[in-house]
Design a protein around this motif. Sequence first.
Motif, PDB file in Angstrom:
ATOM      1  N   ILE A 283       0.833  -1.210   0.000  1.00 43.32           N
ATOM      2  CA  ILE A 283       0.000   0.000   0.000  1.00 43.32           C
ATOM      3  C   ILE A 283       0.862   1.252   0.000  1.00 43.32           C
ATOM      4  O   ILE A 283       0.626   2.194  -0.769  1.00 43.32           O
ATOM      5  CB  ILE A 283      -0.959  -0.002   1.209  1.00 43.32           C
ATOM      6  N   CYS A 284       1.878   1.285   0.874  1.00 41.06           N
ATOM      7  CA  CYS A 284       2.772   2.454   0.946  1.00 41.06           C
ATOM      8  C   CYS A 284       3.493   2.666  -0.383  1.00 41.06           C
ATOM      9  O   CYS A 284       3.590   3.812  -0.872  1.00 41.06           O
ATOM     10  CB  CYS A 284       3.791   2.280   2.070  1.00 41.06           C
ATOM     11  N   SER A 285       3.990   1.586  -0.971  1.00 38.81           N
ATOM     12  CA  SER A 285       4.734   1.684  -2.234  1.00 38.81           C
ATOM     13  C   SER A 285       3.845   2.205  -3.360  1.00 38.81           C
ATOM     14  O   SER A 285       4.256   3.074  -4.137  1.00 38.81           O
ATOM     15  CB  SER A 285       5.322   0.325  -2.616  1.00 38.81           C
ATOM     16  N   LEU A 286       2.618   1.704  -3.436  1.00 35.28           N
ATOM     17  CA  LEU A 286       1.695   2.148  -4.490  1.00 35.28           C
ATOM     18  C   LEU A 286       1.281   3.600  -4.280  1.00 35.28           C
ATOM     19  O   LEU A 286       1.135   4.359  -5.249  1.00 35.28           O
ATOM     20  CB  LEU A 286       0.466   1.246  -4.536  1.00 35.28           C
ATOM     21  N   MET A 287       1.089   3.994  -3.024  1.00 36.23           N
ATOM     22  CA  MET A 287       0.731   5.389  -2.742  1.00 36.23           C
ATOM     23  C   MET A 287       1.878   6.333  -3.110  1.00 36.23           C
ATOM     24  O   MET A 287       1.648   7.432  -3.616  1.00 36.23           O
ATOM     25  CB  MET A 287       0.351   5.549  -1.274  1.00 36.23           C
ATOM     26  N   ILE A 288       3.127   5.893  -2.865  1.00 40.21           N
ATOM     27  CA  ILE A 288       4.289   6.694  -3.268  1.00 40.21           C
ATOM     28  C   ILE A 288       4.364   6.768  -4.792  1.00 40.21           C
ATOM     29  O   ILE A 288       4.606   7.841  -5.356  1.00 40.21           O
ATOM     30  CB  ILE A 288       5.586   6.091  -2.692  1.00 40.21           C
TER      31      ILE A 288
END
Length: 228
Positions: free
Chosen positions: A25-30
């Motif tokens: 989730i964090c990677s996709l949001m970045i």
Amino acid sequence: MPPIIQGFIELGIGAEIIYSFVIIICSLMIYFGTKEIYELSSYKGIKYFRRAFLFFAIAYFFRSFIKFILLGFSSWDIPPHIPGAIFEGLTIFIFLYFSSMAIFYLLYGVMWRKWNGDKTKIIIFHLLAIIISLASILFVNKLVHIMLNAFLLLFVISIVYIAHRNRQNSSKHNNFYIVYILLLIFWIFNILDILIPRFFQGIQLFGYLVSSGIFLTILYRVIKKSGK
């Protein structure tokens, strides 16, 4: 297998799935959160920085996938050594390939000016990632996994060093310098996770919490810099 031990194993696998989900989730949001700043600036370094986090998301998706499959086999009392070995080998290959490429893209992102956009470097990185992934499957040995991750750790250290040097030489602040330091700490915990025996579930859970916190901090800093 005794129910208590089985419960600890399932708890550990469940924690890894949640941990992988946080990283994804964090990677996709970045990745999606920096799209606008890349389109406005057309800065090539951001392009490869974004691609690195996309590859992190793909890598940890497959990491969580194999854990989910193994948890399912455990719950359904299906012998895991027959189909599980095939799934595990394939997903380990994919996980290491994409996580290796994520590191290589970060390096390319800070070096693209000096390399003049030389795409042969990317081809070399793809070949290195394939070699690393194949080695992890052909040599089923914890020492080999540690050495491969130590090799990737050297790349992360070189990224942090180059980013620090560019920050000193440039009149502009390197917005992603702290991010690279956080990724260095994250990869150190990634290696420690390999060294910790499965028996010490509590220490592994602590490592997952720290690593998740690191990625949440990276997400906060990147979104803050992009003005979201």
